[in-house]
Design a protein around this motif. Sequence first.
Motif, PDB file in Angstrom:
ATOM      1  N   ASN A  50       0.307  -1.851   6.874  1.00  0.00           N
ATOM      2  CA  ASN A  50       0.300  -3.151   7.544  1.00  0.00           C
ATOM      3  C   ASN A  50      -1.105  -3.610   7.932  1.00  0.00           C
ATOM      4  O   ASN A  50      -1.282  -4.314   8.929  1.00  0.00           O
ATOM      5  N   GLU A  51      -2.097  -3.187   7.148  1.00  0.00           N
ATOM      6  CA  GLU A  51      -3.430  -3.729   7.373  1.00  0.00           C
ATOM      7  C   GLU A  51      -3.435  -5.214   7.008  1.00  0.00           C
ATOM      8  O   GLU A  51      -2.803  -5.621   6.033  1.00  0.00           O
ATOM      9  N   THR A  52      -4.163  -5.983   7.785  1.00  0.00           N
ATOM     10  CA  THR A  52      -4.249  -7.421   7.540  1.00  0.00           C
ATOM     11  C   THR A  52      -5.686  -7.798   7.255  1.00  0.00           C
ATOM     12  O   THR A  52      -6.613  -7.320   7.916  1.00  0.00           O
ATOM     13  N   THR A 102      -1.208  -9.421   4.448  1.00  0.00           N
ATOM     14  CA  THR A 102      -0.893  -8.147   5.077  1.00  0.00           C
ATOM     15  C   THR A 102      -0.373  -7.171   4.033  1.00  0.00           C
ATOM     16  O   THR A 102       0.447  -7.535   3.181  1.00  0.00           O
ATOM     17  N   ARG A 103      -0.855  -5.951   4.093  1.00  0.00           N
ATOM     18  CA  ARG A 103      -0.414  -4.904   3.175  1.00  0.00           C
ATOM     19  C   ARG A 103       0.884  -4.310   3.701  1.00  0.00           C
ATOM     20  O   ARG A 103       0.915  -3.722   4.782  1.00  0.00           O
ATOM     21  N   TRP A 143       0.963  -6.760  -1.129  1.00  0.00           N
ATOM     22  CA  TRP A 143       0.305  -7.606  -0.127  1.00  0.00           C
ATOM     23  C   TRP A 143       1.108  -8.880   0.035  1.00  0.00           C
ATOM     24  O   TRP A 143       1.465  -9.526  -0.949  1.00  0.00           O
ATOM     25  N   ASP A 168     -12.105  -1.785   5.339  1.00  0.00           N
ATOM     26  CA  ASP A 168     -11.329  -1.520   6.552  1.00  0.00           C
ATOM     27  C   ASP A 168     -11.855  -0.263   7.244  1.00  0.00           C
ATOM     28  O   ASP A 168     -12.692   0.464   6.696  1.00  0.00           O
ATOM     29  N   ASP A 169     -11.358  -0.009   8.441  1.00  0.00           N
ATOM     30  CA  ASP A 169     -11.919   1.111   9.198  1.00  0.00           C
ATOM     31  C   ASP A 169     -11.477   2.467   8.668  1.00  0.00           C
ATOM     32  O   ASP A 169     -12.032   3.495   9.051  1.00  0.00           O
ATOM     33  N   GLU A 198      -7.537  -0.588  -3.091  1.00  0.00           N
ATOM     34  CA  GLU A 198      -6.990   0.394  -2.149  1.00  0.00           C
ATOM     35  C   GLU A 198      -7.580   1.772  -2.396  1.00  0.00           C
ATOM     36  O   GLU A 198      -7.140   2.758  -1.790  1.00  0.00           O
ATOM     37  N   PHE A 237     -11.174  -7.582   7.542  1.00  0.00           N
ATOM     38  CA  PHE A 237     -10.010  -6.795   7.927  1.00  0.00           C
ATOM     39  C   PHE A 237      -9.916  -6.725   9.445  1.00  0.00           C
ATOM     40  O   PHE A 237     -10.933  -6.782  10.147  1.00  0.00           O
ATOM     41  N   ASP A 238      -8.689  -6.535   9.932  1.00  0.00           N
ATOM     42  CA  ASP A 238      -8.539  -6.086  11.305  1.00  0.00           C
ATOM     43  C   ASP A 238      -9.163  -4.707  11.407  1.00  0.00           C
ATOM     44  O   ASP A 238      -8.988  -3.872  10.509  1.00  0.00           O
TER      45      ASP A 238
END
Lengths: 360, 89
Positions: A2-4, A17-18, A24, A318-319, A337, A358-359
């Motif tokens: 749910n990464e956005t 959102t994944r 996605w 992303d983090d 990914e 990314f968030d």
Amino acid sequence: MNETVHIGTRKGLFQFTRTAPGQWQRNETVFLGDPVTMVLTDPRTGDRYAGLNHGHFGVKLHAARAGTSEWKEIGTPAFPKVEDGDGPTVELIWELVTGGDDEPGTLWAGTIPGGLFKSTDNGESWRLIDALWQKPEREKWFGGGYDKPGIHSICVHPHDSNTIRLAISCGGVWESTNGGETWQQTGQGLRAAFMPPELAYDPVSQDPHRMVQCAASPDHLWIQHHNGIFRSEDGGHNWTEITDVSPSVFGFAVAVHPTQPDTAWFVPAIKDEHRIPVDAQLVVTRTRDGGKTFETLTRGLPEEPAYDLIYRHSLDIDDGGDLLAFGSTTGNLWVSEDQGDHWQCLSKHLPPINVVRFDL
Amino acid sequence: MITVTFTPNLQRHVLSPPRELQADTVANALHQIFAENPALAGYILDDQHRLRKNIAVFIDGTLIQDRNTLSDSLQPSSDVQVLQALSGG
């Protein structure tokens, strides 16, 4: 999961959102029709921010507080009024980052012209960091692409919130170690081929298109410079130029792995007046050894001629360090990914993309 | 009474209804409105309180001259229109 990823474009803010590996889902679109120049999600609070440029009606900042989907206009960075009426006005919010975990409510914004602004109340109000604005060297800053210079990269040291590093087009790299009270020019080793030879290494004349720091090792920074690729291992004081990169060392965007400072990604282009992919083949380059060698990543990227340009804020990681996304001036959006080994196109029909984030 | 109207394109961003008031200059008229509706000011004026460069103000069909301090005079029944200059995009 749910990464956005948030996509600020010339015509609105789009979000994907994944939902599962390789899946996605496009979700809400906001500010449809309005230029979105910067986006940020504050990982400390979940608050979301969007910088808008309404053109006729000026620059605005909006926020959707955590747990809500309602966007509201909040305070916008603005230069203090000067008596003679000939003072500056904010023309673009070009960078927006959070302060440290020990500074709740603190946000930093960089603008065109080159103002650094700080908020301590989650963006409701802002003040110009006058100590930087009053530096005599600022008279030597100049526009690169835009008519006026601007602050596009702000790196707050994750272990020491008082250490802040900036990159300015064109004004080089700057550092404060006391929360913005005083500033010093850094950036030894950056080289500007566009300057007269005697000024090529002048730190204030540099055009770093984008500067990023490794979150786990924040003294390791990368710059995609107008003149090429540079790396620092000492907090931006000294830089090493990396010249042997195919197909090009020119570009705008750079991303660094959050825990592996030797791993970074770039999207190369032809320099200066062309600004399209080399041989019209859109590729991503990746180094895993601090710039000694680079791989050219192409799987999932267009096989046909492509003319996409990736702006400086339009490549992000992303983090977790596996998800990458980038978007182009022709409205194409790709995600990976697996650190860039394979790419998936999420849309070919977005408006021109200003920023991808990314968030965290 | 002086009538001040704003481009309808502003309405989706900020409340900007027509307003009737008494004022002797454009600055005086707009500042009365901004005092009641502070959010509107930043859409019309820049950081230095000048008219934003792509905003146009007409008094009875004539473009104002003083974009910096908005000192252009009004007649008691002037019609003030705050419009956007056309641009691409």
